[in-house]
Design a protein around this motif. Structure first.
Motif, short mmCIF file in Angstrom:
data_model
loop_
_atom_site.label_atom_id
_atom_site.label_comp_id
_atom_site.label_asym_id
_atom_site.label_seq_id
_atom_site.Cartn_x
_atom_site.Cartn_y
_atom_site.Cartn_z
N ASN A 98 0.80 -1.22 0.00
CA ASN A 98 0.00 0.00 0.00
C ASN A 98 0.83 1.27 0.00
O ASN A 98 0.39 2.31 -0.50
CB ASN A 98 -0.95 0.01 1.20
CG ASN A 98 -2.14 -0.92 1.00
OD1 ASN A 98 -2.82 -0.86 -0.02
ND2 ASN A 98 -2.39 -1.80 1.97
N ASN A 117 -8.05 -5.79 -4.89
CA ASN A 117 -7.85 -4.35 -4.62
C ASN A 117 -6.50 -3.87 -5.12
O ASN A 117 -6.40 -2.78 -5.72
CB ASN A 117 -7.98 -4.09 -3.11
CG ASN A 117 -9.40 -4.22 -2.61
OD1 ASN A 117 -10.35 -4.03 -3.37
ND2 ASN A 117 -9.55 -4.57 -1.35
N TYR A 118 -5.45 -4.65 -4.87
CA TYR A 118 -4.12 -4.25 -5.32
C TYR A 118 -4.05 -4.15 -6.84
O TYR A 118 -3.44 -3.22 -7.39
CB TYR A 118 -3.07 -5.26 -4.84
CG TYR A 118 -2.94 -5.38 -3.33
CD1 TYR A 118 -3.26 -4.32 -2.49
CD2 TYR A 118 -2.50 -6.57 -2.75
CE1 TYR A 118 -3.15 -4.44 -1.10
CE2 TYR A 118 -2.37 -6.70 -1.37
CZ TYR A 118 -2.71 -5.64 -0.56
OH TYR A 118 -2.59 -5.76 0.80
N ASP A 120 -6.59 -3.59 -8.91
CA ASP A 120 -7.38 -2.43 -9.33
C ASP A 120 -6.61 -1.12 -9.15
O ASP A 120 -6.75 -0.18 -9.95
CB ASP A 120 -8.69 -2.35 -8.52
CG ASP A 120 -9.69 -3.42 -8.94
OD1 ASP A 120 -9.52 -3.99 -10.03
OD2 ASP A 120 -10.62 -3.69 -8.17
N GLN A 121 -5.78 -1.06 -8.09
CA GLN A 121 -5.05 0.17 -7.80
C GLN A 121 -3.68 0.24 -8.48
O GLN A 121 -2.95 1.22 -8.30
CB GLN A 121 -4.85 0.30 -6.29
CG GLN A 121 -6.14 0.42 -5.49
CD GLN A 121 -5.89 0.40 -4.00
OE1 GLN A 121 -5.12 1.20 -3.46
NE2 GLN A 121 -6.53 -0.53 -3.30
#
Length: 530
Positions: A98, A117-118, A120-121
């Motif tokens: 993060n 999530n990772y 997507d980011q």
């Protein structure tokens, strides 16, 4: 020929020669990006420093041996090593990812919701589209995990490498989780008249523990631990054999009615809880078993020699570890003292978890340059080959192993010495797990390997015949929501609290189930609505 025609022909020839030179250059460097050029002997020209994160502890000076030097020389790499404590593994990787501080390559305990999530980011490196053609050994192992292709369907690309447990030496089909194997004192069993078998029901296991507690054949007195289980071992060997959906890995499952259910609320789980409480109240479990961490339960068996039964796990290497520890700490040869078996439910059925063929994953920094990524992938490609696997798992031919007159692998290590003893922290085997090679590794005693294979095959056979295996459900495993994350429980602790609680166990269990339904029901509703 006219002048213009000559000029055009000359220009075409120059262009063709340029293309030929480009192709030759690409071929000589293996199609690699700049920075991965090789000399005439096939060695990488430029040295790279690669930062790597792993839970394998590396102590001062442990890189200074010929094993590590072989890999560093072969790939012209200097390691920048980041050790992660086991207990902080997930949290440290989460912080690094993060904050954008992820090392070049890291071993990560895969969590599906976090992975999505990772991705997507943009926090994980996206593999080039042609990576499977460029590194076919890695691609073949990756395919066997199942997870890789599932993620490709969801994300449209490749962002991580699930680590395969088995590659060329899969022990059984279906592949069953390696937990659910116990070791018991064979000499004590013979002394109390207990039959040695390949499989015991939980009731039979309790009966053996009672006989040992009554007769103390090992003469260890108050130090005796009939069932040397910690809380998770008790779940594995007393509850799970009676309720395949009692563990977190299979707690949410689709029943025969086509709807999703919560395994902890099944009557079969109550059956296992009653056995566990019975074992505790009778003193078959240690009074403080639920406080034990890591190897405390197994140490009573293999180090102090005060336990009748311990949880072992299915790998032959675990059995060899027991042998090494008993010779070192007790001065005995374990082959005459230890018997291994699998555990059935009291109805005689075998229950366990069908295992997906992966554990954890390799991830790469989104900021890694292509040349460094390719160098690491080149190394993974070699380590996944037959030659690479031999070096990783057996060391060097002629020094650590050889082929015998029949062409079979033969270890040259001293008896009781492992490759890890000689070359500590062999983290270069970043991708394929050692479980695969352990099935054929001659450094492990043949009878241990044969016994491990028997257990796997019996699990698969008995599990299919009884219809009691918890199937691996990709729908559940790849489903992520706030509700599902909130309904994540430490089942070993929850069950232990129930069997320790005063009052009627069944009433306490039903009240506990009801208290959890505010968290569980939303997950069931979401799964049933998919």
């Amino acid at each position: 020929m006219k002048t213009n025609q000559k000029k055009l022909l000359r220009s075409a020839l120059v262009t063709m020669m340029s293309l030929v030179l480009l192709i030759m250059t690409a071929c000589s460097s293996g199609g690699a990006s700049g920075g991965n050029e090789k000399d005439e002997n096939g060695n990488y020209v430029d040295k790279m420093t690669v930062s790597v994160a792993s839970t394998i502890q590396l102590k001062e000076g442990q890189l200074d041996n010929e094993f590590h030097q072989f890999w560093m020389d072969k790939y012209n790499i200097d390691w920048e090593y980041n050790f992660i404590e086991w207990d902080s593994w997930g949290e440290k990787l989460r912080l690094w990812i993060n904050s954008g501080d992820l090392p070049d390559v890291a071993t990560w305990n895969y969590v599906h919701g976090d992975a999505m999530n990772y991705i997507d980011q943009g926090l994980l490196y996206q593999f080039p589209e042609d990576w499977k053609e460029r590194w076919p050994n890695v691609a073949a192992a990756y395919k066997l995990t199942g997870l890789g292709e599932q993620l490709e369907e969801l994300t449209g690309g490749t962002y991580l490498l699930p680590r395969p447990v088995y590659y060329e030496n899969k022990p059984a089909d279906p592949l069953v989780n390696q937990i659910g194997v116990i070791a018991l004192r064979k000499d004590w069993a013979e002394a109390v008249g207990f039959e040695l078998k390949d499989a015991y029901t939980t009731g039979e296991l309790m009966e053996y523990a009672r006989l040992v507690k009554e007769k103390d054949p090992g003469k260890v007195g108050s130090n005796l631990v009939p069932l040397s289980f910690n809380a998770d071992d008790a779940l594995t060997n007393l509850i799970m054999p009676n309720s395949e959906h009692s563990r977190v890995e299979s707690a949410f499952y689709k029943g025969e009615d086509g709807k999703y259910h919560w395994g902890a609320a099944d009557e079969e789980t109550l059956t296992g809880l009653k056995l566990m409480q019975e074992a505790y109240k009778e003193g078959l479990l240690n009074p403080e078993f639920y406080t034990w961490k890591n190897s405390e339960g197994s140490d009573n068996f293999r180090v102090s020699g005060t336990a009748a039964v311990t949880s072992l796990g299915g790998l032959a290497s675990y059995r060899q570890d027991v042998d090494t520890a008993m010779r070192k700490n007790l001065g005995v040869e374990s082959d005459e003292l230890v018997h291994t078996a699998i555990v059935l439910g009291d109805d005689g059925k075998y229950r366990n978890l069908e295992q997906a063929n992966f554990w954890s994953a390799l991830i790469f920094s989104p900021d890694i340059d292509d040349a460094k990524f390719e160098r690491i992938m080149d190394m993974l490609e070699y380590t996944t080959s037959e030659e690479g696997q031999l070096i990783l798992n057996m060391g060097f031919e002629g020094t650590d192993w050889e082929y015998d007159e029949n062409g079979n692998l033969k270890s040259l290590l001293e008896n009781g010495t492992s490759l890890e003893d000689k070359y500590p922290s062999r983290f270069e085997g970043l991708y394929l797990l050692g479980d695969d090679f352990s099935m054929i590794n001659p450094a492990i005693k043949e009878n241990y390997r044969e016994r491990a294979l028997t257990h796997y095959q019996n699990k698969a056979k008995l599990g299919e015949e009884g219809g009691a295996l918890a199937e691996y459900d990709w729908t559940v495993q790849l489903y992520d929501s706030k509700a599902k994350n909130q309904a994540s429980f430490d089942y070993a602790t929850e069950y232990t609290n129930l069997i320790l609680k005063e009052g009627d166990l069944e009433a306490n269990w039903r009240a506990w189930v009801e208290s959890k339904m505010s968290l569980v029901q939303p997950v069931l509703d979401e799964l049933n609505a998919l």
